[in-house]
Scaffold this active site. Structure first.
Site, PDB file in Angstrom:
ATOM      1  N   HIS A   1       0.844  -1.207   0.000  1.00  0.00           N
ATOM      2  CA  HIS A   1       0.000   0.000   0.000  1.00  0.00           C
ATOM      3  C   HIS A   1       0.873   1.249   0.000  1.00  0.00           C
ATOM      4  O   HIS A   1       2.085   1.171   0.152  1.00  0.00           O
ATOM      5  CB  HIS A   1      -0.954   0.019   1.210  1.00  0.00           C
ATOM      6  CG  HIS A   1      -0.308   0.241   2.548  1.00  0.00           C
ATOM      7  ND1 HIS A   1      -1.024   0.526   3.686  1.00  0.00           N
ATOM      8  CD2 HIS A   1       0.983   0.208   2.940  1.00  0.00           C
ATOM      9  CE1 HIS A   1      -0.206   0.675   4.713  1.00  0.00           C
ATOM     10  NE2 HIS A   1       1.016   0.480   4.293  1.00  0.00           N
TER      11      HIS A   1
ATOM     12  N   CYS B   1       5.495   6.835   4.075  1.00  0.00           N
ATOM     13  CA  CYS B   1       4.344   6.049   3.612  1.00  0.00           C
ATOM     14  C   CYS B   1       3.729   6.651   2.340  1.00  0.00           C
ATOM     15  O   CYS B   1       2.870   6.037   1.712  1.00  0.00           O
ATOM     16  CB  CYS B   1       3.277   5.963   4.699  1.00  0.00           C
ATOM     17  SG  CYS B   1       3.849   5.119   6.167  1.00  0.00           S
TER      18      CYS B   1
ATOM     19  N   HIS C   1       4.842   0.187  -0.547  1.00  0.00           N
ATOM     20  CA  HIS C   1       5.675  -0.660   0.302  1.00  0.00           C
ATOM     21  C   HIS C   1       4.734  -1.709   0.886  1.00  0.00           C
ATOM     22  O   HIS C   1       3.518  -1.612   0.709  1.00  0.00           O
ATOM     23  CB  HIS C   1       6.363   0.163   1.396  1.00  0.00           C
ATOM     24  CG  HIS C   1       5.408   0.797   2.359  1.00  0.00           C
ATOM     25  ND1 HIS C   1       4.717   1.943   2.055  1.00  0.00           N
ATOM     26  CD2 HIS C   1       4.980   0.419   3.580  1.00  0.00           C
ATOM     27  CE1 HIS C   1       3.927   2.260   3.067  1.00  0.00           C
ATOM     28  NE2 HIS C   1       4.061   1.341   4.009  1.00  0.00           N
TER      29      HIS C   1
ATOM     30  N   HIS D   1       3.649  -4.962   3.936  1.00  0.00           N
ATOM     31  CA  HIS D   1       3.702  -5.471   5.310  1.00  0.00           C
ATOM     32  C   HIS D   1       3.246  -6.923   5.335  1.00  0.00           C
ATOM     33  O   HIS D   1       2.476  -7.359   4.476  1.00  0.00           O
ATOM     34  CB  HIS D   1       2.760  -4.676   6.229  1.00  0.00           C
ATOM     35  CG  HIS D   1       3.112  -3.229   6.353  1.00  0.00           C
ATOM     36  ND1 HIS D   1       4.184  -2.790   7.100  1.00  0.00           N
ATOM     37  CD2 HIS D   1       2.547  -2.125   5.831  1.00  0.00           C
ATOM     38  CE1 HIS D   1       4.251  -1.468   7.023  1.00  0.00           C
ATOM     39  NE2 HIS D   1       3.263  -1.036   6.257  1.00  0.00           N
TER      40      HIS D   1
ATOM     41  N   ASP E   1      -4.750 -10.996   0.205  1.00  0.00           N
ATOM     42  CA  ASP E   1      -3.415 -11.569   0.362  1.00  0.00           C
ATOM     43  C   ASP E   1      -2.615 -11.445  -0.942  1.00  0.00           C
ATOM     44  O   ASP E   1      -3.111 -11.805  -2.020  1.00  0.00           O
ATOM     45  CB  ASP E   1      -3.515 -13.041   0.778  1.00  0.00           C
ATOM     46  CG  ASP E   1      -2.167 -13.614   1.175  1.00  0.00           C
ATOM     47  OD1 ASP E   1      -1.299 -12.854   1.643  1.00  0.00           O
ATOM     48  OD2 ASP E   1      -1.974 -14.838   1.026  1.00  0.00           O
ATOM     49  N   HIS E   2      -1.398 -10.925  -0.798  1.00  0.00           N
ATOM     50  CA  HIS E   2      -0.520 -10.689  -1.957  1.00  0.00           C
ATOM     51  C   HIS E   2      -1.180  -9.763  -2.995  1.00  0.00           C
ATOM     52  O   HIS E   2      -1.127 -10.004  -4.189  1.00  0.00           O
ATOM     53  CB  HIS E   2      -0.046 -12.013  -2.580  1.00  0.00           C
ATOM     54  CG  HIS E   2       0.974 -12.690  -1.708  1.00  0.00           C
ATOM     55  ND1 HIS E   2       0.631 -13.353  -0.548  1.00  0.00           N
ATOM     56  CD2 HIS E   2       2.315 -12.771  -1.799  1.00  0.00           C
ATOM     57  CE1 HIS E   2       1.722 -13.813   0.024  1.00  0.00           C
ATOM     58  NE2 HIS E   2       2.767 -13.484  -0.700  1.00  0.00           N
TER      59      HIS E   2
ATOM     60  N   GLU F   1      -0.150  -4.121  11.612  1.00  0.00           N
ATOM     61  CA  GLU F   1       0.651  -3.786  10.439  1.00  0.00           C
ATOM     62  C   GLU F   1       2.094  -4.248  10.657  1.00  0.00           C
ATOM     63  O   GLU F   1       2.771  -4.719   9.746  1.00  0.00           O
ATOM     64  CB  GLU F   1       0.602  -2.273  10.245  1.00  0.00           C
ATOM     65  CG  GLU F   1       1.301  -1.759   9.039  1.00  0.00           C
ATOM     66  CD  GLU F   1       1.212  -0.242   8.969  1.00  0.00           C
ATOM     67  OE1 GLU F   1       0.210   0.260   8.433  1.00  0.00           O
ATOM     68  OE2 GLU F   1       2.131   0.443   9.457  1.00  0.00           O
TER      69      GLU F   1
END
Lengths: 151, 152
Positions: free
Chosen positions: B14, B33, B39, B41, B79-80, B127
């Site tokens: 995100h 950010c 980037h 998490h 996810d991913h 996060e």
């Protein structure tokens, strides 16, 4: 729409659990190894949860940079690498982690930008933790007295 | 009342950006950010449901069923993935942890409410191990309004 934001911090400090209201034998019985006159230390983990509306322009309850700044100036600068028994708050209050938790709650409540403090949790070790949702009258009074001296 | 929590992990990318602001303002508020390349998490999602244990099974909900709900409603969508670019609820909402927690609630709540005897009580999104957001639904109240605290 209320949401919550949480952040964990660490601080290292020493303390000795001892009450002047108890005899040496009673102190030893109540506090055991924690009554060692020379004190001992912990790496405390401080978990802070704050709640409030999510600002639409930032998507945030609180900007963590601002939260970090308040926690650093009011809590970490004060207690990290310190002897808790020597802090003015703990001259009349035993620095148990219950009382440390309440003290941190009181030091942070009202100082937070845009959000309300929901709880403070203090982990003394990975197997012990304490959590409070208010500070209680004793801490209110002690910190009010301290603020009066400062101002 | 019993509170039962299931954890799941997912990885996603995100960035934070408010298109109504200048680049300088975005950088000032969001810092690193705001990097538009994004980037990522490893997120941990905690889903807490509340209810009474069933007299026959002893379960508040079947944890396998809850795992499947989380898989179907969250994992397949998040996810991913890149929150800003691929997840519809973040097309015009900044994917902060707070908004991700709210979105997780909105994805899970209908499925959990329809299951007999349980309700969704809390969603928490980590996060990192030290940063998390939590949402307890729109009926949640602020501190000091006389409701009982600390139940969750």
């Amino acid at each position: 729409m209320t949401a919550y934001f949480g952040r964990r911090y660490t601080l290292s400090a020493s303390h000795r659990l001892h009450s002047d209201a108890l005899t040496p034998a009673e102190n030893a019985a109540a506090y055991g190894k924690c009554n060692n006159p020379h004190g001992h230390g912990h790496n405390y983990v401080i978990e802070v949860l704050v709640g409030g509306p999510v600002a639409p322009e930032t998507g945030m309850v609180v900007n963590l940079v601002d939260l970090d700044s308040v926690v650093r100036t009011r809590v970490l600068d004060r207690f990290d690498h310190a002897n808790l028994n020597l802090d003015p708050l703990f001259t009349s209050l035993v620095p148990t982690t219950e009382n440390l938790c309440r003290a941190i709650f009181k030091l942070l409540a009202g100082a937070l930008p845009t959000a309300t403090l929901e709880y403070v949790r203090v982990e003394e070790t990975e197997n012990n933790f304490f959590q409070c949702y208010n500070a209680g009258p004793e801490l209110d009074e002690l910190i009010a007295r301290e603020s009066a001296v400062v101002s | 009342m019993i509170f039962l929590t299931r954890r799941a992990t997912f990885s996603a990318s995100h960035y934070y950006w408010n298109p109504a602001w200048s680049e300088e303002e975005n950088l000032r508020v969001f810092g690193r950010c705001a990097n538009r390349n994004g980037h990522g998490h490893n997120y941990t999602l905690e889903v807490t449901v509340a209810g009474e244990p069933d007299r026959t099974t002893g379960f508040v909900v079947d944890l396998k069923w809850l795992k499947d709900v989380i898989e179907e409603r969250i994992m397949t969508a998040w996810d991913h993935r890149h929150f800003n670019l691929e997840v519809p609820e973040f097309a015009s909402t900044i994917p902060t942890s707070e908004n991700i927690a709210i979105a997780a609630w909105q994805r899970l709540e209908p499925a959990i409410t329809s299951a007999a005897g349980a309700q969704l009580a809390r969603v928490r999104v980590y996060e990192t191990p030290d940063i998390f957001a939590e949402y307890r639904g729109s009926r949640d109240v602020q501190l000091g309004e006389g409701q009982s605290r600390g139940e969750i």
